[in-house]
Design a protein around this motif. Structure first.
Motif, PDB file in Angstrom:
ATOM      1  N   GLY A 222       0.849  -0.985   0.108  1.00 23.67           N
ATOM      2  CA  GLY A 222      -0.154   0.343  -0.577  1.00 23.67           C
ATOM      3  C   GLY A 222       0.693   1.138   0.080  1.00 23.67           C
ATOM      4  N   PRO A 223       0.392   2.433   0.276  1.00 22.20           N
ATOM      5  CA  PRO A 223       0.727   3.458  -0.255  1.00 22.20           C
ATOM      6  C   PRO A 223       1.624   3.648   1.300  1.00 22.20           C
ATOM      7  N   LEU A 224       2.842   4.391   1.563  1.00 22.09           N
ATOM      8  CA  LEU A 224       4.126   4.424   2.269  1.00 22.09           C
ATOM      9  C   LEU A 224       3.790   5.924   2.859  1.00 22.09           C
ATOM     10  N   ASP A 237       7.642   5.129   8.360  1.00 23.70           N
ATOM     11  CA  ASP A 237       8.964   4.733   8.880  1.00 23.70           C
ATOM     12  C   ASP A 237       8.603   3.051   9.571  1.00 23.70           C
ATOM     13  N   VAL A 238       7.016   2.933   9.929  1.00 20.55           N
ATOM     14  CA  VAL A 238       7.318   1.093  10.083  1.00 20.55           C
ATOM     15  C   VAL A 238       6.315   0.360   8.918  1.00 20.55           C
ATOM     16  N   ARG A 239       5.643   1.269   7.925  1.00 21.20           N
ATOM     17  CA  ARG A 239       5.470   0.802   6.967  1.00 21.20           C
ATOM     18  C   ARG A 239       6.653   0.424   6.249  1.00 21.20           C
ATOM     19  N   ARG A 256      12.130  -4.914  -2.358  1.00 16.28           N
ATOM     20  CA  ARG A 256      13.878  -3.891  -1.955  1.00 16.28           C
ATOM     21  C   ARG A 256      14.002  -2.413  -1.766  1.00 16.28           C
ATOM     22  N   THR A 257      13.853  -2.457  -3.357  1.00 13.58           N
ATOM     23  CA  THR A 257      14.487  -1.445  -4.147  1.00 13.58           C
ATOM     24  C   THR A 257      12.873  -0.535  -3.022  1.00 13.58           C
ATOM     25  N   ALA A 262      12.478   4.243   0.236  1.00 17.91           N
ATOM     26  CA  ALA A 262      11.580   5.192   1.535  1.00 17.91           C
ATOM     27  C   ALA A 262      12.790   5.707   2.477  1.00 17.91           C
ATOM     28  N   ILE A 263      14.096   4.499   2.627  1.00 22.38           N
ATOM     29  CA  ILE A 263      14.750   4.845   3.995  1.00 22.38           C
ATOM     30  C   ILE A 263      15.723   6.215   3.095  1.00 22.38           C
TER      31      ILE A 263
END
Length: 515
Positions: A222-224, A237-239, A256-257, A262-263
């Motif tokens: 889903g959307p982060l 962060d938790v998503r 992974r990508t 996100a990071i």
């Protein structure tokens, strides 16, 4: 006219007056509670033109509603303790004033986050109570609904005395949890091969079906949302952690990508925030980076992430740093900061800071000889105000209530010590950070779950006791991931639900540690 049957409503309320008679001489044995229904429960407006809705008990608002609750205590003398308990869903933060009619004294408290409130009205009762009339008022501009339902109809619970050292009287049919079930210094269960928390080898045994997995997968797909470490309520962060967990379990490269992107998006977004937000949001990004092996996935990004991670630990945010917050604040601020500090030290291989952080946690859990540099607030919840700690030692009873395992600096934020305690969500909030600290340390050679006479378990048992005695104290919402960690660490069987909602700093533990 007495209310003869419960009135259902989405907005429910409880007014429970718990009466506990004092004992003298030899230790008393707590008898089963006896429950009496309220004689009447209704509301009256203080302004003209307002008519009470049928079956509704209203407080405050533009009509100045006054809730009136009557309990029949005829035939007995004044009990040594009387606690009025109210529940008003959707009214968290609203201030209520409670008064026993005919007495000058009144008490003003705010409704807790879960919409509950408990007030000790013992000193407000007359010597021969008879029919006690309790009024509830509020200056809130919005009307607070106190509506009865079948399970939570107003009740009067009368039970026997507490003896010194007693844990209190449970509601009928409910057992109060007591002793830990594992040796104090037993390590956490599970191999724990991950650099920070867990690795793909351990996750390979986890199921790819069921409600817990479905929740992780849905979050990963889903959307982060937007990355914003400065936002203390951010779920990005938790998503991101969910995405990394799915990659670790499936090996699908697209996850992974997505986790790496996100990071990268999170780096630098702490600007303008506070260390509470940094503490809440940082740890999951660090664990996610470890789960996807960021160095192998994108060496340049990993180098940038490491440089930022090293620097952000000591960056001042409103005059505090992540590390100074951990070492100064013995409440949810400090515990969250400590969790992210430990995660960062593990990822960076900073053994010196890891050792220091472990020492601070050991002091928080009760070993003042290890560390005692915290700045505590009001001390009424402390077992020993002259030697304050983050989690109270075992075997401490005050006014008949076992406060062993209490988190004093967060319980005080409900109100100063009273029986029954004023509801606060801060105790569970602080325990989130404590659990992550202990979990990460335990997987790297520190017997953190055994420190302080199994202080982490005792903290959970304290909250369970409050839930058994007064209701509405067990983990709900973004705290439901915590019992899974406690049960995994200690082999206990505390209530745990699935799918469990992710928390402010970690989540998805019902999948990681579930059956």
């Amino acid at each position: 006219m007495p209310l003869r049957r419960p009135i259902p409503s989405v907005l429910c309320a409880v007014a429970a007056l718990s009466l506990l008679a004092a004992g003298t001489g030899s230790p008393a044995i707590a008898s089963p509670a006896r429950s009496l229904g309220a004689d009447t429960a209704k509301s009256h407006p203080t302004k003209r033109g307002c008519r009470p809705a049928r079956g509704r008990i209203s407080v405050g608002g533009s009509c100045g509603w006054v809730g009136v609750l009557r309990f029949d205590l005829s035939g007995g003398s004044r009990p040594s303790r009387a606690v009025l308990r109210l529940s008003a869903a959707g009214s968290g933060g609203a201030a209520l004033r409670v008064r026993v009619r005919g007495r000058r004294a009144s008490v003003r408290r705010r409704v807790g986050r879960a919409g509950t409130l408990a007030i000790d009205v013992s000193r407000m009762l007359p010597r021969a109570p008879g029919k006690v009339v309790i009024t509830v008022t509020s200056r809130s501009r919005r009307t607070i609904r106190l509506v009865r339902d079948g399970r939570r109809a107003p009740r009067l619970e009368i039970s026997a005395a507490f003896a010194p050292g007693d844990r209190g009287t449970a509601r009928p049919g409910v057992t109060v949890p007591s002793a830990p079930v594992r040796a104090p210094d037993a390590p956490a269960l599970g191999p724990g091969h991950g650099k920070v928390w867990i690795d793909a080898g351990e996750l390979a045994a986890r199921p790819m079906s069921g409600p817990a997995w479905a929740a992780v997968k849905a979050a990963a797909d889903g959307p982060l949302g937007a990355a914003s470490i400065a936002d203390q309520d951010s779920d990005h962060d938790v998503r991101t952690l969910a995405v990394a967990l799915v990659f670790a379990r499936t090996g699908t490269a697209s996850y992974r990508t997505r986790a790496a992107q996100a990071i990268a998006a999170a780096i630098g977004t702490e600007a303008g925030g506070r260390t509470l937000a940094l503490g809440r949001n940082l740890a999951s990004y660090v664990i996610a980076a470890d789960l996807i092996d960021l160095g192998q996935a994108d060496a340049a990004l990993d180098a940038r992430f490491r440089a930022w991670l090293d620097e952000v630990r000591t960056r001042p945010l409103e005059g505090r740093t992540l590390i100074s917050t951990h070492e100064d604040r013995p409440n949810n601020w400090g515990t969250m900061a400590g969790a992210s500090r430990i995660a960062a030290a593990l990822y960076l291989g900073d053994a010196s800071d890891l050792t220091r952080a472990a020492t601070v946690l050991r002091g928080y859990l009760g070993d003042r000889s290890a560390y005692a540099g915290f700045s505590f607030g009001e001390l009424s919840w402390q077992a020993d105000p002259l030697r304050p700690v983050g989690i109270n030692p075992t075997g401490v009873t005050r006014a008949g209530l076992d406060i062993g395992g209490a988190l004093p600096d967060d319980m005080r934020r409900g109100c100063a010590f009273t029986v029954a305690p004023c509801h606060t969500g801060y105790a569970w909030e602080a325990l989130q950070g404590v659990l992550v600290q202990a979990e990460l340390l335990s997987r790297h050679g520190y017997p953190a779950f055994g420190w302080g006479d199994s202080a982490v378990l005792r903290a959970a048992l304290f909250l369970r006791r409050l839930d058994v005695l007064y209701g509405d104290w067990w983990a709900v919402g973004d705290d439901t991931w915590q019992p899974w960690v406690v049960n995994h660490a200690y082999g206990s069987a505390l209530p745990a639900t699935t799918p469990a909602r992710h928390g402010k700093i970690l989540g998805w533990t019902d999948w990681v540690y579930g059956p």
